[in-house]
Design a protein around this motif. Structure first.
Motif, short mmCIF file in Angstrom:
data_model
loop_
_atom_site.label_atom_id
_atom_site.label_comp_id
_atom_site.label_asym_id
_atom_site.label_seq_id
_atom_site.Cartn_x
_atom_site.Cartn_y
_atom_site.Cartn_z
N ALA A 53 -27.44 135.46 36.81
CA ALA A 53 -28.54 135.26 37.77
C ALA A 53 -29.88 135.74 37.23
CB ALA A 53 -28.22 135.94 39.10
N ARG A 54 -29.92 136.90 36.59
CA ARG A 54 -31.21 137.43 36.12
C ARG A 54 -31.83 136.54 35.05
NH1 ARG A 54 -26.98 140.75 34.87
NH2 ARG A 54 -26.65 141.33 32.69
N ALA A 55 -31.00 135.91 34.22
CA ALA A 55 -31.52 134.99 33.21
C ALA A 55 -31.90 133.65 33.82
CB ALA A 55 -30.50 134.80 32.09
N VAL A 56 -31.11 133.18 34.78
CA VAL A 56 -31.42 131.92 35.47
C VAL A 56 -32.77 132.06 36.18
CG1 VAL A 56 -30.72 130.34 37.31
CG2 VAL A 56 -29.01 131.25 35.72
N GLN A 57 -32.96 133.15 36.90
CA GLN A 57 -34.21 133.34 37.63
C GLN A 57 -35.39 133.51 36.69
OE1 GLN A 57 -33.49 136.47 40.49
NE2 GLN A 57 -32.05 135.20 41.64
N THR A 58 -35.20 134.18 35.57
CA THR A 58 -36.27 134.28 34.57
C THR A 58 -36.63 132.89 34.08
OG1 THR A 58 -35.55 136.49 33.91
CG2 THR A 58 -36.92 135.28 32.34
N SER A 59 -35.61 132.09 33.78
CA SER A 59 -35.84 130.71 33.34
C SER A 59 -36.55 129.89 34.41
CB SER A 59 -34.50 130.08 32.96
OG SER A 59 -34.67 128.76 32.54
N ASP A 60 -36.19 130.09 35.68
CA ASP A 60 -36.87 129.39 36.78
C ASP A 60 -38.37 129.65 36.74
OD1 ASP A 60 -34.43 128.46 37.79
OD2 ASP A 60 -34.32 129.99 39.37
N VAL A 61 -38.74 130.91 36.56
CA VAL A 61 -40.16 131.27 36.53
C VAL A 61 -40.83 130.68 35.29
CG1 VAL A 61 -41.81 133.19 36.43
CG2 VAL A 61 -39.77 133.36 37.89
N LEU A 62 -40.20 130.80 34.14
CA LEU A 62 -40.78 130.26 32.91
C LEU A 62 -40.98 128.76 33.00
CD1 LEU A 62 -38.71 132.28 30.26
CD2 LEU A 62 -41.08 132.69 30.97
N THR A 63 -40.05 128.07 33.66
CA THR A 63 -40.13 126.61 33.77
C THR A 63 -41.35 126.17 34.58
OG1 THR A 63 -37.75 126.46 33.53
CG2 THR A 63 -38.83 124.57 34.49
N ARG A 64 -41.82 126.99 35.48
CA ARG A 64 -43.06 126.65 36.21
C ARG A 64 -44.23 126.47 35.25
NH1 ARG A 64 -42.46 131.45 40.27
NH2 ARG A 64 -40.37 130.95 40.99
N HIS A 65 -44.20 127.20 34.15
CA HIS A 65 -45.27 127.12 33.14
C HIS A 65 -44.94 126.12 32.04
CE1 HIS A 65 -47.32 130.58 34.88
NE2 HIS A 65 -46.11 131.11 35.03
N LEU A 66 -43.69 125.67 32.00
CA LEU A 66 -43.22 124.73 30.98
C LEU A 66 -42.46 123.59 31.66
CD1 LEU A 66 -41.77 127.56 28.71
CD2 LEU A 66 -43.78 126.17 28.14
N PRO A 67 -43.11 122.88 32.59
CA PRO A 67 -42.38 121.90 33.42
C PRO A 67 -41.81 120.73 32.64
CG PRO A 67 -44.74 121.69 33.76
CD PRO A 67 -44.54 122.92 32.91
N GLN A 68 -42.35 120.43 31.48
CA GLN A 68 -41.89 119.28 30.70
C GLN A 68 -40.67 119.60 29.83
OE1 GLN A 68 -44.40 121.29 30.04
NE2 GLN A 68 -44.38 121.69 27.85
N VAL A 69 -40.29 120.88 29.77
CA VAL A 69 -39.23 121.28 28.85
C VAL A 69 -37.88 121.29 29.59
CG1 VAL A 69 -38.42 123.08 27.27
CG2 VAL A 69 -40.89 122.73 27.60
N PRO A 70 -36.90 120.52 29.10
CA PRO A 70 -35.58 120.54 29.73
C PRO A 70 -34.91 121.89 29.52
CG PRO A 70 -35.55 119.17 27.77
CD PRO A 70 -36.97 119.61 27.96
N ARG A 71 -34.12 122.29 30.50
CA ARG A 71 -33.41 123.57 30.39
C ARG A 71 -31.99 123.40 30.89
NH1 ARG A 71 -33.89 127.60 35.15
NH2 ARG A 71 -34.03 126.17 36.88
N HIS A 72 -31.14 124.32 30.45
CA HIS A 72 -29.74 124.28 30.86
C HIS A 72 -29.08 125.63 30.63
CE1 HIS A 72 -28.05 124.18 26.73
NE2 HIS A 72 -29.24 123.73 26.46
#
Length: 188
Positions: A53-72
């Motif tokens: 969860a802590r890594a998923v939520q960190t990734s959620d926040v980072l993705t707001r600044h990197l919306p074009q980058v796919p994540r998984h």
């Protein structure tokens, strides 16, 4: 010459009141947001994050600044603790053995087999340059740095990364890998 840049990020601060696989604290969200603003101009091809969860939520926040980058979610960057097998205990200083013996079974990565596979998976060059973001955990980052520096197998111990600290490692064709930055917290 093809180049691979891996940006390894430790998750934001975990909420101390949350259960073991709890999410981020308010400070953890702020740390991730500041890092996201810093990384917004980087041309990442993918974001790989631990399933915790802590890594998923960190990734959620980072993705707001990197919306074009796919994540998984990616098991290669899951939380692990390298521990020596009975045959490899002599590879570690005696002072660490009792601590390593106490690592819970679900976190144990005997002889760092899974972490070695992670380095083999990510630490390669291809035909084109690659830049990827890995949102992971302290010991995973320590293992990558230890590998790149060709340090003894136990030297991941003590390579502590701050929450949302940024470590960058680089592979280039026909060159030894190198650590570009370790635990950079200039965005905090």
């Amino acid at each position: 010459m093809a180049r691979t840049l891996l940006h390894l990020v430790r998750h934001g601060e975990q909420d101390p009141a949350a259960p073991e696989d709890g999410g981020l604290s308010p400070l953890g969200y702020e740390q991730a947001d500041r890092l996201g603003r810093r990384l917004a101009g980087v041309n990442f091809s993918q974001i790989h994050h631990s399933p915790l969860a802590r890594a998923v939520q960190t990734s959620d926040v980072l993705t707001r600044h990197l919306p074009q980058v796919p994540r998984h979610p990616c098991d290669f960057v899951a939380d692990r603790t390298p521990v020596p097998s009975a045959a490899r205990r002599d590879d570690y200083p005696d002072r660490w053995l009792s601590w390593l013996d106490a690592v819970p079974g679900e976190e144990r990565d005997e002889d760092a087999a899974a972490l070695q596979r992670a380095v083999q998976h990510f630490g390669v060059t291809g035909e084109v340059d690659r830049c990827e973001l890995l949102v992971t955990h302290n010991f995973v980052i320590g293992w990558f740095v230890r590998h790149v520096l060709q340090a003894p197998v136990w030297r991941w111990i003590g390579l502590d990364s701050a929450n949302c600290g940024l470590t960058i490692v680089k592979w280039e064709s026909d060159q030894s890998p190198e650590v570009v930055a370790f635990n950079d917290t200039g965005h905090r």
